[in-house]
Structure formats: C-alpha cells, structure tokens
Design a protein around this motif. Structure first.
Motif, PDB file in Angstrom:
ATOM      1  N   ARG A 303       0.809  -1.238  -0.591  1.00 20.15           N
ATOM      2  CA  ARG A 303      -0.319   0.047   0.149  1.00 20.15           C
ATOM      3  C   ARG A 303       0.736   0.883   0.091  1.00 20.15           C
ATOM      4  NH1 ARG A 303      -5.306   0.107   1.669  1.00 20.15           N
ATOM      5  NH2 ARG A 303      -5.804  -1.690   0.740  1.00 20.15           N
ATOM      6  N   THR A 304       1.673   1.112   0.623  1.00 22.74           N
ATOM      7  CA  THR A 304       2.915   2.237   0.914  1.00 22.74           C
ATOM      8  C   THR A 304       3.474   2.848  -0.092  1.00 22.74           C
ATOM      9  OG1 THR A 304       3.183   2.065   3.210  1.00 22.74           O
ATOM     10  CG2 THR A 304       4.964   3.185   2.070  1.00 22.74           C
ATOM     11  N   PHE A 305       3.826   1.247  -0.760  1.00 25.01           N
ATOM     12  CA  PHE A 305       4.968   2.278  -2.024  1.00 25.01           C
ATOM     13  C   PHE A 305       3.920   2.007  -3.518  1.00 25.01           C
ATOM     14  CE2 PHE A 305       8.155   0.252   0.869  1.00 25.01           C
ATOM     15  CZ  PHE A 305       8.335   1.491   1.328  1.00 25.01           C
ATOM     16  N   THR A 306       2.848   1.240  -3.554  1.00 30.33           N
ATOM     17  CA  THR A 306       2.298   1.597  -4.450  1.00 30.33           C
ATOM     18  C   THR A 306       0.661   2.468  -5.237  1.00 30.33           C
ATOM     19  OG1 THR A 306       0.696  -0.401  -4.694  1.00 30.33           O
ATOM     20  CG2 THR A 306       2.831  -1.122  -5.066  1.00 30.33           C
ATOM     21  N   LYS A 307       0.241   2.647  -3.086  1.00 30.55           N
ATOM     22  CA  LYS A 307      -0.934   3.195  -3.398  1.00 30.55           C
ATOM     23  C   LYS A 307      -0.336   5.050  -3.315  1.00 30.55           C
ATOM     24  CE  LYS A 307      -4.592   0.342  -3.739  1.00 30.55           C
ATOM     25  NZ  LYS A 307      -4.603  -0.369  -3.290  1.00 30.55           N
ATOM     26  N   ILE A 308      -0.039   5.281  -2.013  1.00 28.71           N
ATOM     27  CA  ILE A 308       0.466   6.550  -1.830  1.00 28.71           C
ATOM     28  C   ILE A 308       1.947   7.435  -2.010  1.00 28.71           C
ATOM     29  CG2 ILE A 308      -1.397   6.400  -0.250  1.00 28.71           C
ATOM     30  CD1 ILE A 308       1.029   6.306   1.888  1.00 28.71           C
ATOM     31  N   MET A 309       2.534   6.395  -2.943  1.00 29.08           N
ATOM     32  CA  MET A 309       3.969   7.222  -3.574  1.00 29.08           C
ATOM     33  C   MET A 309       3.485   6.763  -4.174  1.00 29.08           C
ATOM     34  SD  MET A 309       6.575   6.674   0.043  1.00 29.08           S
ATOM     35  CE  MET A 309       7.811   7.256  -1.132  1.00 29.08           C
ATOM     36  N   ALA A 310       4.505   8.003  -5.217  1.00 31.24           N
ATOM     37  CA  ALA A 310       4.856   7.501  -6.837  1.00 31.24           C
ATOM     38  C   ALA A 310       6.004   6.920  -7.360  1.00 31.24           C
ATOM     39  CB  ALA A 310       4.353   9.586  -7.046  1.00 31.24           C
ATOM     40  N   ALA A 311       5.476   6.125  -7.940  1.00 31.18           N
ATOM     41  CA  ALA A 311       6.265   5.475  -8.389  1.00 31.18           C
ATOM     42  C   ALA A 311       7.425   5.956  -8.965  1.00 31.18           C
ATOM     43  CB  ALA A 311       5.887   4.532 -10.229  1.00 31.18           C
ATOM     44  N   GLU A 312       7.753   7.187  -9.574  1.00 29.00           N
ATOM     45  CA  GLU A 312       8.497   8.301 -10.441  1.00 29.00           C
ATOM     46  C   GLU A 312       9.107   8.511  -9.068  1.00 29.00           C
ATOM     47  OE1 GLU A 312       5.306   8.875 -10.601  1.00 29.00           O
ATOM     48  OE2 GLU A 312       5.089  11.878 -10.397  1.00 29.00           O
ATOM     49  N   ASP A 313       9.162   8.656  -7.873  1.00 29.07           N
ATOM     50  CA  ASP A 313       9.977   8.457  -6.516  1.00 29.07           C
ATOM     51  C   ASP A 313      10.626   7.386  -6.331  1.00 29.07           C
ATOM     52  OD1 ASP A 313       8.416  11.373  -7.111  1.00 29.07           O
ATOM     53  OD2 ASP A 313       6.984  11.672  -5.108  1.00 29.07           O
ATOM     54  N   LEU A 314       9.983   6.190  -6.717  1.00 35.22           N
ATOM     55  CA  LEU A 314      11.264   5.100  -5.951  1.00 35.22           C
ATOM     56  C   LEU A 314      11.431   4.365  -7.166  1.00 35.22           C
ATOM     57  CD1 LEU A 314       7.929   4.024  -4.861  1.00 35.22           C
ATOM     58  CD2 LEU A 314       9.337   4.462  -3.874  1.00 35.22           C
ATOM     59  N   PRO A 315      12.727   3.232  -6.381  1.00 40.04           N
ATOM     60  CA  PRO A 315      13.726   2.956  -7.498  1.00 40.04           C
ATOM     61  C   PRO A 315      12.348   1.616  -7.948  1.00 40.04           C
ATOM     62  CG  PRO A 315      14.286   2.868  -5.286  1.00 40.04           C
ATOM     63  CD  PRO A 315      12.911   3.737  -5.418  1.00 40.04           C
ATOM     64  N   PRO A 316      12.860   1.279  -9.823  1.00 43.62           N
ATOM     65  CA  PRO A 316      11.870   0.284 -10.151  1.00 43.62           C
ATOM     66  C   PRO A 316      11.925  -0.766  -9.646  1.00 43.62           C
ATOM     67  CG  PRO A 316      13.432   1.539 -11.812  1.00 43.62           C
ATOM     68  CD  PRO A 316      13.799   1.882 -10.163  1.00 43.62           C
ATOM     69  N   LYS A 317      13.106  -1.208  -8.806  1.00 42.65           N
ATOM     70  CA  LYS A 317      12.754  -2.450  -8.493  1.00 42.65           C
ATOM     71  C   LYS A 317      12.127  -2.728  -7.048  1.00 42.65           C
ATOM     72  CE  LYS A 317      16.835  -4.934  -9.922  1.00 42.65           C
ATOM     73  NZ  LYS A 317      18.342  -5.734  -9.431  1.00 42.65           N
ATOM     74  N   LEU A 318      12.061  -1.325  -6.138  1.00 46.79           N
ATOM     75  CA  LEU A 318      11.386  -1.640  -5.056  1.00 46.79           C
ATOM     76  C   LEU A 318      10.200  -1.777  -5.573  1.00 46.79           C
ATOM     77  CD1 LEU A 318      11.322  -1.256  -1.683  1.00 46.79           C
ATOM     78  CD2 LEU A 318      11.340   1.356  -2.578  1.00 46.79           C
ATOM     79  N   VAL A 319       9.583  -0.441  -6.741  1.00 49.14           N
ATOM     80  CA  VAL A 319       8.451  -1.422  -6.837  1.00 49.14           C
ATOM     81  C   VAL A 319       7.677  -2.428  -7.258  1.00 49.14           C
ATOM     82  CG1 VAL A 319       6.341  -0.033  -7.895  1.00 49.14           C
ATOM     83  CG2 VAL A 319       8.272   0.928  -7.724  1.00 49.14           C
TER      84      VAL A 319
END
Lengths: 541, 401, 522
Positions: A303-319
């Motif tokens: 939920r944290t990394f796919t709903k309330i954080m934007a993918a562009e702010d995150l390393p793709p592997k983490l998503v």
C-alpha cells in the motif's frame, strides 16, 4: 512556529504501530502528528460499539505479543491498558466429545491421557522444543535485523549475535530450528503426537492469518510466532485487553498526547510528497497538505509503495518488490452479540475450557481441505474456527448476563472464483460459519442479537489491511527478519530520505506486538542523532 | 482413531485424590497439601521434627501412589531395559529391585528410578518423572509392552527402625528375612501385597504395592499393627530431610532431566552426578554409551559432591567458592540441617576439577533473622560418605526395635 | 569365514560403485555386495516386455558430474551416450508447446519479455546452484562441534554466497526457502513457463508447487549445470549400461563385485561394525562396512535399532521419505504422433504439466493418500536415440508420473493400478492422440514396487525428501551427516547421505574421501 500544518514528523495511520512510533518521536521532542483515514483510531486494534451496549474487538481480538518493554516504558497501564490473562481452550469433535486444553499442567496432562497417554507424555517434549525456539527468537524482536550483505562492523556484530544465539542451541537445536522454520505443522506434529484431535488443536496457531495449509512447509514457524508472546512472563500465554483491543490503541494515543503529539482522524493520506529525493510531507484526500521532513508509514509495504507513493519517486526494483510482496488474505471474522452464554455439546457452561479459544474442526485432513478451498478461491465449506467469548473474563464488553463472541475463520480468500465478493457472498459466508458453530451448540443461533460479518473485502476497505491479511504480509522466511518486507529495506528506512516504515510489514511482523513501531522509532532517532529512548528487550534467562 | 465409546469419561477436577486420601485427610491436622503430579499430597501433617523423627526412630508412612509407575512386559523386556538403563539390568534377578538411571544420546541423565523384576519377563519401573514418550522411542525394535499403571497401583513407603516389627505385627511373616533390594508377595484379603525392601530415607524400610481396592484395608491394618511401634503418617517435607541426609539425589532438585531443559548444556551425565557405579560399559549397547565413553576419555565438566558445611545455617541455594574465596566453583543443589547426625549437609555441583575428597571449599550463605539478612562464608568440606548410614539399613534379618 | 577385505560395501548402486572405485584406487581391498544379478541399483536397464527394454529406475543421467565421469574414465569402461544435453518440451494440449533449451525458451507465441526473463532467470539460478554444487562436492560442515575443516567449509560457503554480489546474495537469501509457485509467478507471465519451471521443482518430491522449499529443490536439480550437463543425457543401452561402466571402473581399480549376494544384516560387536551376514548365511568380515542402502533400511533393517541410541532412532524415524513418483513403461508398435511438435524434437525430455493450478490439483489428493486425478508426467522416447531397446520400428516410452503416494488409501490393488494407469493414458491422449492403440504392452511401477525392486524404503528415489531440513548437515540426520554412523566402522554412502539423490555419485565419492582422510589422520 510555522503554520499549523508544519511538523517535524508525520506518521501515516493510527494503528498500534503508528501510535507507538509517534509516541517515541514525540517523547524525543519532535512535533509529531498521526494522520488517520478513519473517523476513529486503532487500525486493526480497535473496540467498536456496532450494537448498542456491546463492544466488539472487531479486528484483532486477543493480546500476547505486545512487548512488555513498550507497555512499561510508555506507561500504558497508567494510560488505561490492562491485559487480563485467560486460559483454556477446546476442540469439539464430530462424535460429540471434545479435547480440552487446560491451563493447569496436570489437568491438561490428564485430559490428553484421555485421548492418548503417549501424546500426553510427548507434549512435554513438544513444549520444551517450542520453548527452546521461542527463546531463540524473542531477544531479536526488539532489535533491527542486520543486513547480511553488509560488512559494516555494526552489522557484522549483529550477525554475530545471531550466530551466537544459534550456537547456544547446540548442533541439534540448530537443526531443530531449521526444521521449525521450514517444516509443515502437520509433519512437525507427526514427530510428537499420534492423536488427530490433539494435533488439530495445536495446529490452529500455525495457520491463523496465513494462506498456508497444515501440510504446507513453513507453517511450523507461524505456530512459533503465536507462542513467542507472554503475559507477565508466562511465555506463550494469551490475554484480553480489558475493554477490547481498542484499549491498546487508546492507551498508546493517551501516551502520545502526554508527550505533546497530535492525532488527526478523517485525514486519509493520498500521496507522500517527495522533492529532490527527500520527503516534504503528505497530501491529504481532502486536498490539504501537511508538511514535515519525516514521513513514517504504518501502512503495509504494498500500500505504501504502490498507493500513496509515486512510482517516479521510487527505485523500479522496489516497486516490483512491493507488488510481489505476499500479503494474502486468508481470514474472515464474525463479531456476534449474544443474548446469553451458549451451550456447547458435552461441555459444562462453567468449564474453564469455555473461557479460552474454541474450535470446531477435529482433524488435520479437514483443516487441509479447508485450505484446498482457499486455493480454489472459495471460502472453506467446512471452515476452521477460532472463537472466544471474552465477556466471560472481561465484564466491560456487554451488558450483565449478555455476551460477545469473536469468531476468527480460516480460510476466506480475498477474491472468489466467481469474482469480487458481493454482499450476498458475505452473508452466505456468515451462514456457513454460523452453521458450523451450531453443529456443536444447538442454542447458539437463537442467542444471536447482532452479527457483523467481515470478509477480506471489509477488512481491507475498513481497516486498510491489503487483502485483509492480519499480519500485513505472510510470515514465510522470504518475508521474515532481514527479508521483511524486502531485502535491503529491513531496517525500517524507506528508499527516500526522511521516509520510514513502521508497520507490521516490517520485522518482526504482525500480531499486535508494537515492536516494528518501536524499532522504527529507534532507527529514526539514531538517524537524527537524538538520544536513544526506545528500550531494548528483557533478558529471557 | 479413538472413539467416544473407548475413551474414558472427562474428569473436570483439577487434582485427584490417591486411594489413601480419606485416611491421610483425616490425619492431616495441618491441612498442608501440595500438588504432586496432579495428586493431592501431604506436605506435612504435623510438626516437621516429629515427622522426621518418626523416620529415624519409629515407623513413618508416606503415600507414594503418585509416583510414576510403568508395567513392562514381553519376551524382550530385559533386553529393552538393558538398552535403556546405563547399568546391567540382567544382574537384577527375578524378585530383586535395582536402582539406576537412563540417559539421552549425549549421555545426559533423563531420570533415575527403581526397577522391580516382578516375574518372568515382567518388570515395574518407578520414577519421579513421566517418560512414556522416551520409553516408546526406546522400545522400537523390541517385542515389549509398556503400560502406565500409575493410577492403578497404590503404594506406601513404610520406613524407620520399627518398620519391620510393624509389618510382622501386621502378619507379614518372614518379612525380616527380606534382604535390601529384594521383593516378595504376601496374600492380603482377596489379593496380595508386594513388599520391597527399598526406600528414599537411607534407613531400614519397605515399600508396599497393591491394588487400589486394597489401599484402605492396607492402611487400616498397617496402622493397627503399628500402633505400639509408634507408627506415624508423614508428608514430603520430612522425607526430603531424610533423603538429603542419606545423600540421595532427586530429579528437578539436583539435576535437570535431560529432555526437559530448554537451555542447552544444563543437564548432567551420570559421572557428573557421582553415579559412576551405575554405568556398565561391558554389557553392550545402551543409549548414551558412545557419549559416556567419550566423556570418560576426555573428562567430565562437573563433579557432584556432598559437603559438610561449617555452622548450622543450611547452605540453601549457596554459591560455592574455591579455597581463596575468590572464584565461584559451583552451586548447592540441596541442603539441610540433619537432626540426627547433627550436621549441616549440602549437595553441590562443582566445576571440574574442584570437589576432590577432603577438599575445603567455602559456601556463601544468606540467612534472615527478624528481617535482618546476614551473609556468612562457611567452610565446606567434601565428604566421601553420607553423614547418616545406620547398619540396620543393610542388616538381614532386619533388626527389631 | 573370510576376511580378505578391508571394506565391505553393501549395494552396487551408482554411489556404492563410485565409493568402491575411489577406495580401491586408494589401495583398499573392497568388496561390493549386491543382492540383484546386475550392478546399478536404481540405474538399471530391464526387459519389461518381450523385446522391449527400458531404464527401469532413473531414465536420465543428469547430475553425475562430468568431471567424475572423466576421473573414473567411464568412456574407457564402455560408457557411450545416445543423447546428450536434451532440451525439455512442455507439451500443451493445444499444440502450443514450450521448448526450454538451456537458457532459451521458445514457443510460437512466447513474448519477448518472458523469453528475456527466462534467460536471466536461468543464469541467475545457475549462479546459486553453482554455490550449492560447490557445497555438494564437500562433506557437510558441522556447525557447533566443528573442526578446522568444517570451519573452512563454512567459510567457503559464505565466500561463495558473498561473491555472488550484493543483489544476488540478497535474492538467494530471500528465495532460498520460498515456494516455486510464487517465484515463477513473480518472474514469468506465461502460464506454460511457470508450470514447466514448477514441475522441475517438485519432480521426485512429495511437495506441491506452493510448498516452501520447492525453490530449494529446483536449485538442487539445477546443480546439474554446474556439474557440466546442459540437459539430461541418455546412455546407449540405458542406465544399466552406465552402471556397467561404473562397475567396470571399480573392478579395474581392484574392487570385487559380488552379485546375488544380498546382505541380511550388519554384524555389530561392542559398538563396532565387524562385517556382514549374507542372505545365504555366509559371514564376511571387514573393519569398514559401508552401506549404499537408504538410512532407514541400513539402520533399522541391517543394523537394528537395538544397537543404536534411542534419540538417534527417533531422528531416523523422522526422516521423511514418502515415495510419490511412479514409473510407466510402454511398448509401442509405432512412434506416437504429437501434434504441434517438430519431429526433430520428439526425442527431447517431454513434460506434461498443464498449469500451476493443475500441478497443485495433481498434488492435493496425495495429502489424503489418494493419487492424482490428472497426473503430471515426465517422459522420454529413448528408442529415438537408441533403437536397440526395442524391435526395429518399435518404440518405448519411459515416464515418471506424479502423484502416486506409497501409502495409497486401500493399497495399490490391481484395480487401483489399472485406474491410475488409465488416468495416465488419458493425460497422454491429450497430447499424443491415439497412443492407446499403439500400446502393445505396459508396466506400471508404483512406489511399493520401487521399494521391492530397488530396496528403497518408501520407494523414495532420493532416499529421503529433498528439503532444507533434510539437506547438508541435516542429511540423513543432524550430528551424523559426515558419512560416519554412530557405530564405529559403519558408513553411509547412498543418496540418504549428503548431498542426496538423483544419479549424482557425490555421496559415494565424499564418503570414500572421508574414510581415506580419517585413516590418514589416525
């Protein structure tokens, strides 16, 4: 002082872990706010009055794993928390008999002897072996898992601590640990017991909240997870929070307030604001923004990394890892207001066995078939049930003479083979469970005054637990210790500066322990070079 | 799978009563009870000194029915027991009793107990701890049947200098010729009594075993016969003094049964409990043999000793220091003031190489008088023999007192 | 009484033969005692219908290290390959077969993303399997009461994991205990690819694809890469010919192999093995007795539990070895047609496992002691590579079929066998329409048959489940993983010891090396 929307720290979600982290941050002097989507706090640690006069612990329902170090350090009893131990337990059998699990050692021995003398004797070895393994894990609950790939002295030191704990078990103890962490509870219990009903009673703890069957390797660990708590030093004991599980979150909130922290309800977070690789705050669902350099999420990692954080702010592997994170709904819950104490076939109403957990499945095969249904995306036709009537112990939860029953059900899939859950499905599921209980309690149906039925759909929508998974992620080895939630992110730090995870999706996992929240706060304060406030664990010797 | 028809009825009581309970309850003026393996048992019925001196001066009766008892039978029973015990049980002839210990693979003591060779291919094993699980695994490969008969056998320990006279007066003729560790059956009412010359007091004494139905008749006959020999029922507290005085070890007090410990390395081998004489390497395989052979070659970790402690304050829970009073070399497991020998005795587990016979060590003793705690360092000398070991314990025919 | 030997090896399975060859080369006087009339154990070729022969146990050579083949000079001793490095074809009822050839996944409609993902997965898994293969070549280390060699072994293992690089180290620590269902679903979109990978993970075990541990069993299988195999191989003359070459190698080094010399018991005196008694009553003495039989058969059957410590007995009884795989041998009048399959690929290793869900459903009944309604199958048509196994123009199919539990409810009666065979044939019909009419003769061997033919307890071809708690220092049981059993002079060299089953030969070689080392240090 800036605007009222400027803080030192924002914690997303007012569950027990979010409140714990917030309490420690506020205690350290940080201006801290907890943002909660619901109009009430608690997350899955709540008491709700859904029927006038009755209090439901309508999510989590018993308390054992809550770390006593935190209870004491945050003075939760002074803030209203009282955990009352309960004992007993019973599994009803199809032939009208039952297996009773007494808290008194000798009574338990004698009742086991009634089913098998050999098993009654083997139980001693079983409890010793379980105790050995819980002693291995318990010291690590209030510690941050080391990064096994790091060569930093602090990490190597922490790894060496693990090594030492294992070495103290001896070579055989080490092998037993591996067996515990990988075996199915069915195979594991076969190494001790011959009686099916005994094995079935024990096996319940190994599948509760888990999308695994009793013959799935890895379930023995889940049993351990349920045994590693204690009530007043009595390891493996469980208790009720007086006034329902909401008493836990209520006390935590009160502690938070005492340190000057704030809580805002009806404040769902829609997005974590990240600029230049640093968190700036959050945007709320109502469009407001709240700002702080520290943002701590108590939501599950997916939920944290796919709903309330934007993918562009995150390393793709983490998503990708967040999407792959196993967080499988497998449970349903019924909360029932009763007009009186039900009778159960063969059992005296005054029996201490009724004050504990009661079960309606008497063989491992039935339990496993219940799981086969889950795999086929059906709720179990012959479900495993963990039911308790806490009003026999806690006088505050129903009017005098009336009772409240909490019924935990395995298995209940997050999605049905026919598609999404409908209201009709939910009602049919509720009927399946009520019928199952009625087989052992003829007057049960007539005593029902009100009933809340929760499938993974309701749990996800109302509480925000993805798929309704109570542990915020399966307790399998690929998601435990330094793998929880994902390798490289087990030390509570997120991928963005100022962003942290404090929920049960982090080590050591779910079960109303508050350890993830406390451990996370410890790491934050260490990053801010503030004095260490969060207690370590008591010695288990 | 069990069916309801064959399963015993559920008994919701927290504690059971032994077959002798009505009599003991009537005699228990102090109403001081404890839970012995699920049975209501007397801790003391009268002043502890009076009970103790019943053991050493007259006839004391202690209800040992809660003791764990297994019936072991079948063509392989002797071979099975020989693989279980560290001693050679083939030397325990029919009609004899043997004391022994059994170990886990690592040569660590699981428990001690007495083995009664009651008939051809028929034995009874009596122990403090339950061990059916271990017996089950030990029995694989043997044609042997093991039955827990704890609840169906009633038993009394009848101990003290006048115990033989009491039994003679009860009509057990020829009982005085029963040798130590011998057993014999006597007809009694419509059944029989099995009497063994055994006990946990280090004194002249017997243990009587019978069916539960004959328990109360036995009690009544015994107390009628013993009246003039000053017979007295006693509780566990007095018995505990006697057993320490006699130098007998007890599971849970002087050692941790190997399979019950959750902390690795806390258990003890027979050598480390001073029971070398119970280990027979020449008899063939027994569980723990390899480990004990290795221990004999490389040396033990601990030594178990009896200590004569200076002064009269029992060294309960004391740390034992070496000669210089600097280094802790062990701890006391049991300690008591011995009213007969007028000695202050302790049993202790010491690190090797401490505890050689005659060595002088120090016991750190804390005692409290009117809420004032005092710490003393008392000399503690390693003894080679127990402080109390009367000739009557071994004499046959048993002396009359 | 004869005592002209230093070493007795019980059983001429491939591990026993490797052990014999290694010890004989080191100068030991070795005799191998085999109950059957041919060497090989489960590596055997047998006539199952007039004119038709088949490898009746293992039907591929997959994990036996190429270096060991060379070291033993098996080519010189007659080993020839009919096929090497076979690809795997996952057969589909609709003819859209998936072919896996090393790192290359191919199917008419397989997306580029999955092709790429499989290539990466293949390489990644190979790197983990190489670490495992390294540990397989050494005795398992003791962890607590360890000597310098154990600590060195542990350091080596740690170093091998560390040199994988940070990302892969993290990944292997994550997936090591995971289940193959989840891993395959994470990595691939294509259902065929997922199920083909999952099938390899559960083949020969009693686990389903959702069982944690199955990634480990997949890694286990993939050690084959590190041992020099690009895919399964088939010896000319079947696996029996491979066994013959091994036997010849052992004999050439001075070992004696006595056939039809079944061992009835191992003689133990005062905690020391002194020899064996044959079925005939003959007694053979030797200071070293090595058993190639599985641990349960060795310790319960040949030694007897009475000679062992009770706690050890409890651990031996706890070894999970529930045979789940059956073998079906078919004599065919003609080559079956496989619609959609390139004729050139008919000789590949063929797999019939439609989906992850289907694999799970095939496993489910086995939990309740029933066989699969729709079994999953690995098969080959060896006659395409080696026509000598059947009359001219005729063919043989050798299939491994799951799940068929050894402890089938009601037992493996003739009716149960007939029904299970019918279910297998029904599955085969979906990809080989009309195959039923080609069958002139068939033979179904279920786990109890495997138990009686090869003497393996439970009919479990690995001599014990391949799962984390039964590998490395826990194989066969903790404290006794270094081949020496708790009876002086008694050793275990079969698949029940580290590194386990499959036709790998390393248990036999490691055991021999440990014996040589022990003598050298004594």
């Amino acid at each position: 002082m800036g605007s009222t929307n400027q803080y030192d720290a924002i914690v997303i979600g007012a569950g027990h872990n979010g409140l714990t982290t917030a309490a420690y941050l506020a205690k350290s002097g940080l201006r801290t706010v907890v943002l909660e989507r619901n109009p009430y706090i608690g997350g899955a640690t709540v008491s709700r009055e859904l029927h006038s006069g009755w209090t439901y612990s309508n999510c989590s329902y018993v308390c054992s794993l809550l770390r006593p170090e935190i209870t004491r350090d945050l003075e939760l009893p002074r803030h209203g928390l009282q955990v009352i131990p309960y004992g007993g337990g019973v599994t009803f059998t199809r032939d009208g008999d039952y297996f009773g699990n007494y808290s008194d050692h000798e009574q338990q021995y004698r009742e086991m002897c009634r089913h098998s003398k050999r098993d009654a004797n083997a139980y001693e070895r079983f409890s010793t072996d379980v105790m050995k393994q819980t002693r291995l894990i318990r010291p690590f609950l209030m510690r941050t898992p080391p990064d096994p790939t790091s060569l930093h002295p602090s990490q190597l030191r922490e790894l060496a601590r693990f090594g030492k704990a294992f070495a103290e078990l001896g070579e055989e103890g080490f092998a037993d640990a591996l067996r515990f962490w990988t075996a199915s509870i069915g195979d594991f219990l076969d190494g001790y017991f011959e009686t099916d009903v005994l094995k079935t009673h024990m096996a319940g703890s190994a599948i509760i909240g888990t999308a695994l069957g009793v013959y799935s390797p890895g379930t023995a660990y889940v049993l351990l997870h349920h045994y590693m708590g204690d009530v007043d030093g009595s390891i493996g004991a469980w208790g009720f929070a007086r006034g329902g599980m909401g008493a836990v979150s209520g006390a935590l909130q009160s502690a938070l307030f005492s340190f000057g922290g704030e809580v805002r309800v009806d404040a769902g977070v829609s997005r974590v604001i990240v600029k230049n690789g640093q968190t700036q705050g959050v945007a709320l669902e109502n469009g407001d923004e709240v700002h702080a350099p520290l943002v701590v999420s108590s939501l599950d990692p997916r939920r944290t990394f796919t709903k309330i954080m934007a993918a562009e702010d995150l390393p793709p592997k983490l998503v990708q890892a967040a999407r792959n994170f196993k967080i499988r709904g497998s449970s349903g819950k019924l909360n029932i207001a009763l007009d009186g104490l039900p009778h159960f076939t063969g059992l005296d109403q005054r029996s201490p066995l009724m004050k504990g957990d009661m079960h309606c499945i008497d063989s491992l095969e039935r339990m496993e078939r219940a799981y086969d249904d889950w795999k086929a995306k059906r709720w179990s036709r012959d479900p495993y049930i963990d039911m308790l009537i806490p009003t026999q112990v806690d006088p505050t939860m129903a009017p005098p003479g009336k009772h409240m029953m909490t019924v935990f059900v395995q298995y209940c899939p997050p999605e049905l083979s026919t598609g999404e859950w409908t209201d009709a499905d939910r009602d049919a599921f509720g009927k399946t469970v009520v019928d199952q209980i009625s087989r052992h309690s003829p007057d049960f149906k007539n005593l029902i005054l009100h009933m809340e039925v929760r499938t993974p759909r309701e749990i996800e929508n109302e509480v925000g637990l993805t798929e309704g998974n109570i542990f915020m992620g399966e307790l399998t080895f690929d998601q435990l210790l330094f793998n929880r939630p994902f390798p490289g992110y087990a030390q509570y730090r997120g991928p963005v500066k100022g962003m942290y995870l404090c929920g049960s999706g982090s080590h050591p996992g779910g079960g109303v322990m508050a350890a993830p929240g406390a451990n996370c706060a410890r790491e934050i304060l260490s990053d801010l070079r503030r004095p260490a406030l969060v207690p370590g664990s008591y010695s288990d010797d | 799978m069990n069916t309801l028809a064959t399963r015993p009825a559920h008994d919701p009581r927290a504690m059971l009563e032994t077959p002798f309970h009505p009599r003991i309850a009537a005699a228990n003026g102090l109403q001081s009870w404890y839970n012995w393996k699920g049975y209501v048992s007397a801790e003391r019925l009268d002043q502890i000194e009076f009970e103790y001196f019943a053991i050493r001066n007259a006839t004391a009766v202690f209800d040992i029915s809660p003791m764990t008892k297994y019936r072991i039978e079948g063509p392989d029973s002797e071979a099975f027991l020989n693989r279980l015990f560290t001693r050679d049980v083939r030397k325990i002839r029919e009609g004899r009793v043997g004391y022994g210990v059994w170990c886990d693979d690592a040569g660590q003591v699981q428990d001690d107990g007495t083995l009664f060779h009651t008939g051809p291919d028929l034995w009874r094993l009596c122990s403090q701890e339950r061990c059916l699980d271990w017996l089950h695994w030990s029995a694989l490969g043997y044609d042997v049947r093991i039955t827990d008969e704890t609840a169906s056998v009633a038993a009394l320990a009848v101990q003290g200098p006048t115990s033989c006279s009491t039994l003679r007066a009860m009509g057990l003729s020829g009982i005085e010729t029963l040798k130590p560790f011998e057993l014999r059956s006597f007809p009694f009412h419509d059944g029989e009594l099995m009497v063994s010359r055994t006990g946990f007091t280090g004194d002249l004494g017997y243990e009587i075993w019978t069916s539960t139905a004959l328990a109360l008749p036995l009690w009544d006959a015994l107390f009628a016969a013993g009246e003039h020999f000053l017979i007295k029922p006693i509780g566990s507290a007095a018995l505990n003094i006697a057993r320490i005085e006699a130098g007998f070890i007890m599971a849970g007090a002087d050692f941790v049964p190997a399979e019950q410990g959750v902390r690795h390395g806390r258990s003890r081998s027979p050598f480390e409990l001073g029971l070398d004489w119970l280990v027979d390497f020449d008899k063939g395989q027994f569980t723990g043999r390899r480990a004990l052979l290795a221990e004999r070659a490389s040396g033990s970790r601990y030594r178990f000793v009896k200590l004569d402690v200076e002064g009269n304050k029992p060294a309960t829970n004391s740390f034992i220091f070496g000669a210089g009073q600097r280094k802790v070399v062990g701890t006391v497991t049991s300690a008591v003031w011995c009213p007969t020998a007028k000695s202050n005795v302790a049993m202790a587990s010491l690190d090797m190489p401490y505890g050689r016979p005659g060595e002088e060590l120090w016991a750190e003793i804390y005692y409290m008088r009117e809420l004032k705690w005092t710490r003393v360092m008392a000399r503690a000398k390693v003894m080679e023999t127990p402080v109390f070991d009367p000739p009557r314990r071994r004499q046959t025919p048993a002396p009359r007192f | 009484m004869t005592d002209t030997h230093d070493v007795i090896i019980i059983g001429a399975g491939h591990n026993g033969l490797v052990c014999a060859a290694t010890l004989a080369k080191a100068g030991r006087r070795v005799v191998v005692l085999e109950r059957a009339d041919r060497p090989g154990g489960a590596a055997r070729t047998r006539t199952f219908a007039p004119g038709y022969s088949v490898s009746s146990g293992a039907h591929f050579l997959n994990q036996f290290p190429v270096s060991l083949i060379e070291e033993l000079q098996l080519a010189k001793h007659g080993l020839r390959f009919a096929a090497k490095g076979l690809a795997t074809v996952a057969l589909q009822a609709d003819g859209r077969h998936l072919r896996l050839d090393g790192a290359k996944a191919a199917a008419t409609d397989l997306g580029a993303v999955d092709q790429q993902a499989f290539a990466e997965f293949h390489a990644e898994i190979a790197s983990y399997a190489a670490v495992l293969a390294g540990a397989f070549g050494r005795r398992p280390p003791r962890l607590v009461d360890s000597d310098w060699r154990d600590r060195l072994g542990l350091l080596k293992l740690g170093w091998d994991i560390r040199t994988l690089g940070r990302d892969r180290m993290r990944e292997v620590l994550r997936i090591g205990l995971m289940n193959i269902h989840d891993l395959a679903s994470e990595r691939f979109e294509d259902a065929r690819l997922r199920s083909a990978v999952a099938f390899d993970a559960v083949l020969g075990t009693s686990m389903g694809p959702r069982a944690p541990n199955t990634v480990m069993s997949y890694l286990y299988r993939r050690t084959a890469d590190a041992f020099g195999h690009a895919g399964p191989s088939i010896p000319v003359g079947g696996m029996g010919a491979f066994a013959d070459a091994l036997a010849a190698a052992a004999t050439a080094r001075g070992a004696e192999i006595r056939l039809q010399a079944g061992v009835a018991s191992i003689v133990v005196h005062e905690g020391r093995a002194t020899g064996v008694v044959l079925d005939s009553g003959e007694v053979l003495n030797a200071s070293t007795v090595i058993s190639n039989a599985d641990p349960r058969t060795t310790l319960k059957g040949l030694v007897g539990y009475r000679e062992l410590d009770a706690g050890f007995v409890r651990r031996v009884e706890g070894i999970r070895m529930r045979g789940m795989a059956a073998k079906l041998h078919l004599a065919l009048d003609a080559l079956p047609s496989i619609p959609g399959l390139d004729a050139a690929n008919a000789g590949d290793r063929l797999v019939l496992c439609p989906s992850l869900e289907g694999l799970d459903e095939a496993m489910n009944p086995s939990k309740y002691r029933q066989f699969s309604a729709e079994p999953v199958i690995e098969l080959c048509i060896p006659t395409l590579h080696d026509p000598s196994l059947a009359p001219p123009g005729k063919h043989v199919i050798s299939a491994v079929v799951q799940y068929a539990p050894v402890d089938l409810e009601g037992g493996w009666t003739a009716a149960a066998r007939a029904e299970f065979e019918a279910r297998i044939m029904a599955r085969l019909e979906t990809v080989m329409p009309g195959i039923g009419s080609l069958v002139s003769s068939s033979e179904l061997c279920v786990a109890p048959d495997i138990q009686s033919e090869f003497g393996i307890h439970g009919g479990h071809w690995h001599h014990g489940e391949i799962s984390v708690d039964q590998l490395l220092m826990m194989r066969p049981v903790v404290l006794f993983s270094q081949y020496a059993m708790p009876i002086d002079g008694l050793w275990l060299c079969g698949a029940g010891a580290h590194p386990g089953g499959g036709v790998m030969g390393l248990a036999g070689r490691n055991c021999a090396q440990e014996i040589i080392r022990k003598r050298a240090s004594a």
